[in-house]
Write a protein that holds these residues in place. Structure first.
Motif, PDB file in Angstrom:
ATOM      1  N   ARG A   2       0.849  -1.203   0.000  1.00 59.39           N
ATOM      2  CA  ARG A   2       0.000   0.000   0.000  1.00 59.39           C
ATOM      3  C   ARG A   2       0.882   1.249   0.000  1.00 59.39           C
ATOM      4  O   ARG A   2       1.699   1.453   0.901  1.00 59.39           O
ATOM      5  CB  ARG A   2      -0.929  -0.007   1.209  1.00 59.39           C
ATOM      6  CG  ARG A   2      -1.729   1.260   1.371  1.00 59.39           C
ATOM      7  CD  ARG A   2      -2.892   1.085   2.325  1.00 59.39           C
ATOM      8  NE  ARG A   2      -3.958   0.305   1.698  1.00 59.39           N
ATOM      9  CZ  ARG A   2      -5.128   0.041   2.284  1.00 59.39           C
ATOM     10  NH1 ARG A   2      -5.351   0.461   3.519  1.00 59.39           N
ATOM     11  NH2 ARG A   2      -6.052  -0.647   1.654  1.00 59.39           N
ATOM     12  N   LEU A   3       0.696   2.077  -1.014  1.00 64.83           N
ATOM     13  CA  LEU A   3       1.471   3.310  -1.173  1.00 64.83           C
ATOM     14  C   LEU A   3       0.576   4.519  -0.983  1.00 64.83           C
ATOM     15  O   LEU A   3      -0.596   4.515  -1.385  1.00 64.83           O
ATOM     16  CB  LEU A   3       2.084   3.373  -2.573  1.00 64.83           C
ATOM     17  CG  LEU A   3       2.877   2.164  -3.071  1.00 64.83           C
ATOM     18  CD1 LEU A   3       3.241   2.341  -4.536  1.00 64.83           C
ATOM     19  CD2 LEU A   3       4.128   1.964  -2.230  1.00 64.83           C
ATOM     20  N   LEU A   4       1.131   5.566  -0.408  1.00 63.86           N
ATOM     21  CA  LEU A   4       0.444   6.860  -0.339  1.00 63.86           C
ATOM     22  C   LEU A   4       1.207   7.822  -1.237  1.00 63.86           C
ATOM     23  O   LEU A   4       2.366   8.139  -0.986  1.00 63.86           O
ATOM     24  CB  LEU A   4       0.395   7.386   1.097  1.00 63.86           C
ATOM     25  CG  LEU A   4      -0.462   8.648   1.296  1.00 63.86           C
ATOM     26  CD1 LEU A   4      -1.926   8.359   0.967  1.00 63.86           C
ATOM     27  CD2 LEU A   4      -0.337   9.157   2.730  1.00 63.86           C
ATOM     28  N   HIS A   5       0.545   8.267  -2.316  1.00 66.42           N
ATOM     29  CA  HIS A   5       1.172   9.103  -3.346  1.00 66.42           C
ATOM     30  C   HIS A   5       0.733  10.552  -3.166  1.00 66.42           C
ATOM     31  O   HIS A   5      -0.448  10.871  -3.219  1.00 66.42           O
ATOM     32  CB  HIS A   5       0.759   8.553  -4.716  1.00 66.42           C
ATOM     33  CG  HIS A   5       1.067   9.460  -5.874  1.00 66.42           C
ATOM     34  ND1 HIS A   5       0.420   9.351  -7.089  1.00 66.42           N
ATOM     35  CD2 HIS A   5       1.946  10.479  -6.015  1.00 66.42           C
ATOM     36  CE1 HIS A   5       0.879  10.261  -7.928  1.00 66.42           C
ATOM     37  NE2 HIS A   5       1.796  10.964  -7.294  1.00 66.42           N
ATOM     38  N   THR A   6       1.721  11.420  -2.951  1.00 65.67           N
ATOM     39  CA  THR A   6       1.462  12.847  -2.817  1.00 65.67           C
ATOM     40  C   THR A   6       2.577  13.611  -3.527  1.00 65.67           C
ATOM     41  O   THR A   6       3.608  13.035  -3.902  1.00 65.67           O
ATOM     42  CB  THR A   6       1.377  13.244  -1.323  1.00 65.67           C
ATOM     43  OG1 THR A   6       1.189  14.665  -1.209  1.00 65.67           O
ATOM     44  CG2 THR A   6       2.649  12.881  -0.576  1.00 65.67           C
ATOM     45  N   SER A   7       2.381  14.905  -3.725  1.00 66.63           N
ATOM     46  CA  SER A   7       3.396  15.718  -4.401  1.00 66.63           C
ATOM     47  C   SER A   7       3.079  17.194  -4.218  1.00 66.63           C
ATOM     48  O   SER A   7       2.032  17.558  -3.664  1.00 66.63           O
ATOM     49  CB  SER A   7       3.440  15.396  -5.909  1.00 66.63           C
ATOM     50  OG  SER A   7       2.297  15.908  -6.574  1.00 66.63           O
ATOM     51  N   ASP A   8       3.976  18.031  -4.693  1.00 67.76           N
ATOM     52  CA  ASP A   8       3.734  19.474  -4.813  1.00 67.76           C
ATOM     53  C   ASP A   8       3.271  20.117  -3.504  1.00 67.76           C
ATOM     54  O   ASP A   8       2.287  20.846  -3.466  1.00 67.76           O
ATOM     55  CB  ASP A   8       2.723  19.740  -5.944  1.00 67.76           C
ATOM     56  CG  ASP A   8       3.280  19.328  -7.295  1.00 67.76           C
ATOM     57  OD1 ASP A   8       3.971  20.153  -7.919  1.00 67.76           O
ATOM     58  OD2 ASP A   8       3.044  18.176  -7.717  1.00 67.76           O
ATOM     59  N   TRP A   9       4.032  19.852  -2.440  1.00 70.21           N
ATOM     60  CA  TRP A   9       3.723  20.486  -1.161  1.00 70.21           C
ATOM     61  C   TRP A   9       3.973  21.995  -1.220  1.00 70.21           C
ATOM     62  O   TRP A   9       3.264  22.759  -0.589  1.00 70.21           O
ATOM     63  CB  TRP A   9       4.578  19.871  -0.050  1.00 70.21           C
ATOM     64  CG  TRP A   9       4.309  18.428   0.229  1.00 70.21           C
ATOM     65  CD1 TRP A   9       3.349  17.625  -0.325  1.00 70.21           C
ATOM     66  CD2 TRP A   9       5.023  17.603   1.166  1.00 70.21           C
ATOM     67  NE1 TRP A   9       3.415  16.359   0.195  1.00 70.21           N
ATOM     68  CE2 TRP A   9       4.438  16.319   1.117  1.00 70.21           C
ATOM     69  CE3 TRP A   9       6.088  17.817   2.031  1.00 70.21           C
ATOM     70  CZ2 TRP A   9       4.892  15.260   1.908  1.00 70.21           C
ATOM     71  CZ3 TRP A   9       6.547  16.756   2.808  1.00 70.21           C
ATOM     72  CH2 TRP A   9       5.945  15.498   2.755  1.00 70.21           C
ATOM     73  N   HIS A  10       5.012  22.401  -1.926  1.00 72.83           N
ATOM     74  CA  HIS A  10       5.366  23.823  -2.056  1.00 72.83           C
ATOM     75  C   HIS A  10       5.478  24.508  -0.690  1.00 72.83           C
ATOM     76  O   HIS A  10       4.928  25.590  -0.478  1.00 72.83           O
ATOM     77  CB  HIS A  10       4.355  24.561  -2.938  1.00 72.83           C
ATOM     78  CG  HIS A  10       4.461  24.191  -4.396  1.00 72.83           C
ATOM     79  ND1 HIS A  10       5.410  24.748  -5.224  1.00 72.83           N
ATOM     80  CD2 HIS A  10       3.754  23.302  -5.149  1.00 72.83           C
ATOM     81  CE1 HIS A  10       5.274  24.223  -6.443  1.00 72.83           C
ATOM     82  NE2 HIS A  10       4.287  23.335  -6.420  1.00 72.83           N
TER      83      HIS A  10
END
Length: 299
Positions: A2-10
């Motif tokens: 199980r992966l948690l994919h996030t990005s672009d916190w800035h």
């Protein structure tokens, strides 16, 4: 797995000069809670951790807090640098930090060297492709023409070559920061156009089980296996219709994908309204926007 994919916190970015650090801290707290409560096996962060190459101290402190909290959970995290990050600064101490399970992938030369994790069904190889500025990595990937598609294709050739040498059945995940054809941009992404071309085809990522994309701020599914998580917070009024989420991705024994959107906290909704001033001030239908950040176009 199980992966948690996030990005672009800035981290460090403001919204029309309104400090967003409190909202960003709330998101980090939500991320950590999600990892714990949903029994996540690994977190992937697909670039633009910071908003600029030299971030403010408060943003660095929040990032440091995020790293410690994720490490304390004992859940591996893989991060790449985006076009807003300074790859060299973000990658400082990567070797030491990696011992705590936080894997910073900021060096283009290491595109074909994965972080290898294991679950009950075997190994999963996670390849981190940091943002590849064509003019800067052209020689590293020995491409004749400096373009986004050519350098990403060369990096993916390294990924596929490494994967082919691994045991049969090894599953694969790629983190990349790019503008992929079919994605819908907003007003808050920095232009990465080179030679009039900014996008690359999704087919560049063929041959891997899941591609976790960053750069575009709207959550999007380009194919079942190629997705943008989008930014966890809005950074322009063009994102007023966005639902800000992360992807919870289940990778089964055969590399099959199951994906669920996990909503992020909304510090304040956005609204775009248009009309004569008198109407905007008196229309009862607009009362629902009283607590929103409002972009008003006066006609």
């Amino acid at each position: 797995m199980r992966l948690l994919h996030t990005s672009d916190w800035h981290l460090g970015r403001a919204f029309h000069r309104v400090n967003m650090l409190g909202a960003q801290a709330a998101f980090i707290g939500h991320l950590v809670t999600t990892v714990r409560e949903r029994e996540v096996d690994a977190v992937v962060v697909s670039g633009d951790v910071y908003d600029r190459a030299v971030p403010p101290l408060a943003a660095v402190e929040l990032f440091d807090d995020a790293l410690h909290r994720l490490a304390d959970l004992g859940v591996p995290t893989v991060m790449i640098s985006g076009n807003h990050d300074s790859a060299r600064r973000l990658g400082v101490g990567a070797g030491l930090i990696g011992r705590a399970g936080i894997h910073l992938r900021t060096d283009p030369a290491a595109a074909g060297t994965p972080v290898v994790l294991e679950d009950a069904f075997g190994e999963v190889a996670l390849y981190g492709l940091p943002y590849l500025e064509p003019a800067l990595v052209k020689d590293e990937f020995a491409v004749e023409k400096a373009g986004h598609e050519s350098v990403l294709a060369a990096a993916m050739d390294r990924v596929r070559a490494d994967l082919a040498a691994r045991p049969r059945g090894t599953r694969s995940v790629v983190l990349a920061h790019a503008f992929v054809t079919g994605g819908e941009p907003s007003d808050s992404e920095r232009d990465i156009t080179v030679g009039g071309v900014a996008s690359v085809p999704a087919g560049v990522f063929d041959g891997v089980d899941y591609t976790a994309l960053g750069h575009l701020h709207g959550c999007q599914t380009l194919t079942e296996r190629v997705r943008y998580s989008g930014s966890p917070l809005p950074y322009s009024f063009s994102e007023s219709e966005h639902r800000k989420t992360m992807w919870l991705v289940d990778l089964d024994a055969d590399g099959g994908i199951g994906a669920e959107r996990i909503d992020c906290p909304v510090p304040r909704p956005l609204a775009r309204v248009r009309g004569p001033l008198a109407q905007l001030l008196t229309d009862p239908a607009l009362a629902r926007h009283e607590d929103a950040w409002v972009e008003a176009t006066l006609t």
